[in-house]
Scaffold this active site. Structure first.
Site, PDB file in Angstrom:
ATOM      1  CE1 TYR A 119      42.873  46.652  47.225  1.00  0.00           C
ATOM      2  CE2 TYR A 119      40.789  45.600  47.767  1.00  0.00           C
ATOM      3  CZ  TYR A 119      41.784  45.875  46.856  1.00  0.00           C
ATOM      4  OH  TYR A 119      41.694  45.373  45.583  1.00  0.00           O
ATOM      5  NE  ARG A 132      34.627  37.470  49.416  1.00  0.00           N
ATOM      6  CZ  ARG A 132      34.132  37.721  50.635  1.00  0.00           C
ATOM      7  NH1 ARG A 132      32.879  37.413  50.929  1.00  0.00           N
ATOM      8  NH2 ARG A 132      34.881  38.306  51.556  1.00  0.00           N
ATOM      9  CB  SER A 181      32.520  41.432  52.176  1.00  0.00           C
ATOM     10  OG  SER A 181      33.202  42.633  52.100  1.00  0.00           O
TER      11      SER A 181
END
Ligand code: UDP
Length: 368
Positions: free
Chosen positions: A157, A227, A318
């Site tokens: 992606y 995040r 990530s």
């Protein structure tokens, strides 16, 4: 053309108008402006309340169809939100993910370059790639981009999105802006597995689903990744700041100033809302207990699971996504303002009301 909000002769094309972000953008355009909307999507369940709106025209299609692409590019402003963006699909369906995130938007970019439309293309914060837990601020035009090996298909992606950004930036005559969303959340995000979708939705929808079902929240690799969650309502405000800034470019090409939003990629995020996924899980569990008025001890505690076990072979993460938001502030005067507790309460309340129990006492921002 001058892009005034009260100009009823303007039609904006929104590709992916039935999705999570698109549905909120559609509501905002119709309530804050006099514009018309040409909306394209394959799924319209989130925008049922708009289907008969006389200011909207909808088309059931995707960007694989060249005639649809040509038609979309005839409108002066094109917002492209269409994408496969469910992490569990990046491993299982890499070719489809790449087609949706490279082939299709690139065809639209070519068509917009020919027609002279302003393309506002939604990319992703995932283009920053394989960050570590102590990576610093991610800065649009400076940060080095690192990805895992090809066999780590998680990056299908991100690399498709990155190549699209590079393609767009390389088109000499395209008027473009790229948006990199940092974990947008809010009502109508993703789906509830087994109810209106399958696979694993993104973390907020997945945790909300588990809470409603009385199941433990699963912390991938212990939930140490971080995040920065951003309210979708702030994201819509960003787009309006962008539209406003873009007006200049519609007066005359030479009106593009150094404050112009054209030929720029923008992080759209809220660094004040940074949190580890484990802390997110504990926070959501607490908010859920408050919303439902139940004893927190009755809600299962989060459990750790390995990424490969949860998502399958090829999963990597990530570890940190902390946006620099300086550029959006400097060029557009935009700053996200909704704190994490407010975003989570609003999203979870909506989720419980929508999927869990139709408890009319629950206050939500959902006016659909
Ligand atoms: N995650 C998790 N449990 C879940 C879903 C996601 O621990 O049920 C983790 C995932 O491994 C990642 C983070 O939450 O570290 C955010 O994942 P999401 O799918 O929302 O999208 P991403 O931000 O990675 O694009």
């Amino acid at each position: 053309m001058n892009l005034q909000f009260n100009d009823s002769s303007i039609t904006v094309a929104v590709v992916g108008c039935g999705g999570f972000i698109g549905s909120h953008l559609l509501d905002a355009i119709l309530s804050r402006t006099k514009w018309r909307v040409f909306g394209v999507d394959l799924d319209f369940y989130r925008i049922q309340h708009r289907l008969n709106d006389e200011r909207c025209e909808f088309m059931v299609a995707d960007l694989a169809d060249k005639s649809v692409v040509e038609r979309i590019a005839k409108f002066p402003v094109v917002v492209n939100l269409a994408a496969i963006c469910t992490p569990s699909r990046y491993m299982a369906e890499a070719p489809e993910v790449i087609r949706s995130n490279y082939d299709h938007p690139v065809a639209l970019a070519d068509a917009c370059e020919k027609s002279g439309s302003w393309l506002i293309h939604f990319s992703t914060s995932e283009i920053y790639g394989r960050t570590s837990v102590d990576s610093g601020l991610l800065v649009e035009d400076e940060t080095e981009l690192t990805f895992g090996p090809v066999k780590s298909s998680r990056w299908s992606y991100a690399t498709a999105k990155l190549l699209t950004e590079r393609y767009i930036a390389g088109l000499k005559n395209l008027k473009w802006t790229v948006v990199r969303p940092f974990n947008f959340v809010g009502p109508y995000m993703d789906f509830m597995p087994g109810v209106d979708g399958s696979g694993i939705p993104r973390v907020l929808a997945n945790f909300s689903s588990a809470l409603v079902r009385g199941e433990p929240l699963k912390l991938v690799n212990g939930g140490v990744a971080k995040r920065s969650f951003t309210s979708v309502f702030d994201a819509v405000d960003f787009l309006f700041a962008l539209f406003e800034a873009g007006q200049m470019g519609f007066v005359a090409a030479d009106a593009i100033t150094e404050k112009s939003p054209f030929s720029q990629a923008f992080n759209v995020g809220n660094p004040d809302n940074e949190i580890t996924i484990a802390d997110l899980a504990w926070k959501m569990r607490k908010i859920f207990a408050e919303i439902k008025g139940v004893n927190i001890e009755s809600i299962p505690e989060p459990e750790s699971i390995s990424g490969v076990e949860y998502y399958g072979e090829g999963y990597e993460d990530s570890m940190r996504r902390l946006p620099s938001v300086e550029k959006a502030e400097r060029l557009l005067g935009f700053k996200a303002k909704t704190p994490i507790d407010v975003v989570l309460r609003e999203s979870l309340t909506w989720f419980v009301k929508h999927y869990g129990c139709l408890d009319e006492r629950l206050e939500t921002k959902d006016e659909r």
